[in-house]
Write a protein that holds these residues in place. Structure first.
Motif, PDB file in Angstrom:
ATOM      1  N   UNK A 156       0.988  -1.268  -0.064  1.00 33.77           N
ATOM      2  CA  UNK A 156      -0.019   0.028   0.029  1.00 33.77           C
ATOM      3  C   UNK A 156       0.797   1.200  -0.096  1.00 33.77           C
ATOM      4  N   UNK A 157       2.101   1.269   0.784  1.00 34.17           N
ATOM      5  CA  UNK A 157       2.850   2.522   1.066  1.00 34.17           C
ATOM      6  C   UNK A 157       3.586   2.599  -0.591  1.00 34.17           C
ATOM      7  N   UNK A 158       3.889   1.653  -1.086  1.00 37.67           N
ATOM      8  CA  UNK A 158       4.541   1.575  -2.384  1.00 37.67           C
ATOM      9  C   UNK A 158       3.461   2.319  -3.573  1.00 37.67           C
ATOM     10  N   UNK A 159       2.349   1.857  -3.936  1.00 36.61           N
ATOM     11  CA  UNK A 159       1.485   2.463  -4.283  1.00 36.61           C
ATOM     12  C   UNK A 159       1.036   4.021  -4.305  1.00 36.61           C
ATOM     13  N   UNK A 160       0.998   4.390  -2.898  1.00 36.60           N
ATOM     14  CA  UNK A 160       0.927   5.817  -2.368  1.00 36.60           C
ATOM     15  C   UNK A 160       2.078   6.475  -2.693  1.00 36.60           C
ATOM     16  N   UNK A 161       3.273   6.204  -2.558  1.00 36.46           N
ATOM     17  CA  UNK A 161       4.198   6.749  -3.180  1.00 36.46           C
ATOM     18  C   UNK A 161       4.273   6.952  -4.749  1.00 36.46           C
ATOM     19  N   UNK A 162       3.958   5.862  -5.228  1.00 42.02           N
ATOM     20  CA  UNK A 162       3.914   5.912  -6.901  1.00 42.02           C
ATOM     21  C   UNK A 162       2.954   7.135  -7.237  1.00 42.02           C
ATOM     22  N   UNK A 163       1.923   7.367  -6.487  1.00 40.49           N
ATOM     23  CA  UNK A 163       1.023   8.454  -6.855  1.00 40.49           C
ATOM     24  C   UNK A 163       1.736   9.860  -6.498  1.00 40.49           C
ATOM     25  N   UNK A 164       2.502  10.099  -5.231  1.00 39.34           N
ATOM     26  CA  UNK A 164       3.368  11.117  -4.835  1.00 39.34           C
ATOM     27  C   UNK A 164       4.356  11.521  -6.080  1.00 39.34           C
ATOM     28  N   UNK A 165       4.996  10.490  -6.579  1.00 40.01           N
ATOM     29  CA  UNK A 165       5.937  10.647  -7.662  1.00 40.01           C
ATOM     30  C   UNK A 165       5.579  11.578  -8.704  1.00 40.01           C
ATOM     31  N   UNK A 166       4.234  10.904  -9.048  1.00 33.95           N
ATOM     32  CA  UNK A 166       3.661  11.687 -10.520  1.00 33.95           C
ATOM     33  C   UNK A 166       4.618  11.418 -11.737  1.00 33.95           C
ATOM     34  N   UNK A 167       4.915  12.348 -12.287  1.00 36.27           N
ATOM     35  CA  UNK A 167       5.684  12.431 -13.430  1.00 36.27           C
ATOM     36  C   UNK A 167       7.278  13.028 -13.052  1.00 36.27           C
ATOM     37  N   UNK A 168       7.636  12.875 -11.953  1.00 33.39           N
ATOM     38  CA  UNK A 168       8.985  13.251 -11.640  1.00 33.39           C
ATOM     39  C   UNK A 168       9.924  11.873 -12.003  1.00 33.39           C
ATOM     40  N   UNK A 169      11.230  12.022 -12.382  1.00 36.29           N
ATOM     41  CA  UNK A 169      12.046  10.881 -12.615  1.00 36.29           C
ATOM     42  C   UNK A 169      12.602  10.352 -11.521  1.00 36.29           C
ATOM     43  N   UNK A 170      11.873   9.859 -10.586  1.00 35.25           N
ATOM     44  CA  UNK A 170      12.436   9.252  -9.262  1.00 35.25           C
ATOM     45  C   UNK A 170      12.081   7.784  -9.504  1.00 35.25           C
ATOM     46  N   UNK A 171      13.200   6.979  -9.448  1.00 37.28           N
ATOM     47  CA  UNK A 171      13.173   5.582  -9.057  1.00 37.28           C
ATOM     48  C   UNK A 171      12.444   4.881  -8.033  1.00 37.28           C
ATOM     49  N   UNK A 172      11.588   3.953  -7.949  1.00 39.79           N
ATOM     50  CA  UNK A 172      10.864   3.555  -6.845  1.00 39.79           C
ATOM     51  C   UNK A 172      11.477   2.186  -6.322  1.00 39.79           C
ATOM     52  N   UNK A 173      12.202   1.881  -5.582  1.00 36.34           N
ATOM     53  CA  UNK A 173      12.905   0.594  -5.298  1.00 36.34           C
ATOM     54  C   UNK A 173      12.438  -0.118  -3.982  1.00 36.34           C
ATOM     55  N   UNK A 174      12.436  -1.275  -4.268  1.00 35.11           N
ATOM     56  CA  UNK A 174      11.864  -2.009  -2.958  1.00 35.11           C
ATOM     57  C   UNK A 174      13.062  -3.005  -2.576  1.00 35.11           C
ATOM     58  N   UNK A 175      13.309  -3.093  -1.193  1.00 37.91           N
ATOM     59  CA  UNK A 175      14.270  -3.809  -0.524  1.00 37.91           C
ATOM     60  C   UNK A 175      13.895  -4.621   0.503  1.00 37.91           C
ATOM     61  N   UNK A 176      13.898  -6.091   0.140  1.00 39.82           N
ATOM     62  CA  UNK A 176      13.680  -7.045   1.443  1.00 39.82           C
ATOM     63  C   UNK A 176      12.785  -8.202   1.125  1.00 39.82           C
TER      64      UNK A 176
END
Ligand code: DX5
Ligand code: ZN
Length: 221
Positions: A156-176
């Motif tokens: 859920x946190x990953x999808x909320x952060x994806x929304x926050x990123x919008x069209x910025x070029x930020x990589x969304x990485x998951x660890x663990x």
């Protein structure tokens, strides 16, 4: 939906006696980044390695070094990690009293800046640095050790952060706890880069495991 994903093997689970060769092996097996877990025995209950070891393995690959700092404080050491060969330097929001300043230091060193969040840390700590970062690292285990199980509440946190990123070029990485059996869930939630330690290094065939991770990621709907 098929999205191009990045795979970052974590050398925390590699054979430390042959670290250079292990880095070369995962490079040749198709790794996008080399994920390097730096632990200080204080911010996390485990101790790994620092700049001299990173410098020693730098010549074994041209792939970017993705350095995950689980250290507190981080700011006094950022220049050492840049000098040692880091390309991306990720600090923990929980470890850094002056997160914005650390990000500025990393960028002034000419490196990409990442921010990591522990499983219990809400995503709103990112709000005021969203325009200053290159990567967000969502911890899907409590940092400190390889081989732990993925914590599903982080999706859920990953999808909320994806929304926050919008069209910025930020990589969304998951660890663990990332494996071929759960990577699609994280892709579906919006992640586009994945750390995998034990999933890759516990077997002998790095090409097959990295391929299996990419195939499974491609099957996300
Ligand atoms: C945990 C580290 C991870 C770890 C991942 O503190 O940040 O990078 O090595 O290992 P696996 O993939 O085994 O969970
Ligand atoms: Zn890590």
């Amino acid at each position: 939906m098929s999205r191009e994903v990045k795979i970052a093997p974590s050398i925390l689970s590699a054979d430390f006696a042959r670290l250079g060769e292990e880095v070369k092996a995962v490079d040749e097996a198709g790794a996008d980044y080399i994920h390097i877990d730096v632990m200080d025995g204080h911010f996390v209950p485990n101790l790994t390695f620092g700049p001299p070891v990173i410098e020693a393995i730098r010549s074994y690959t041209d792939k970017p070094f993705d350095v995950h700092l689980m250290i507190n404080p981080a700011a006094p050491y950022l220049a050492d990690y840049a000098r040692a060969g880091a390309d991306i330097i990720t600090v923990h929001a929980e470890a850094d009293t002056h997160l914005h300043r650390s990000i500025q230091i990393i960028r002034d060193l000419g490196k990409k800046a990442g921010v990591s969040l522990n499983p219990s840390t809400p995503e709103n700590v990112l709000e005021n640095v969203m325009d200053d970062i290159d990567l967000i690292l969502v911890m899907s285990v409590n940092p400190g050790f390889g081989g732990q199980s993925f914590i599903p509440s982080q999706l859920g946190k990953i999808s909320r952060i994806r929304d926050m990123i919008g069209d910025r070029s930020i990589e969304l990485m998951v660890d663990g706890g990332i494996k071929p059996s759960n990577i699609a869930d994280a892709v579906q939630a919006g992640a586009d880069a994945f750390v995998a330690g034990s999933a890759i290094f516990s077997g002998d065939d790095y090409v097959a495991t990295i391929g299996a991770l990419r195939d499974a990621a491609g099957k996300a709907t």
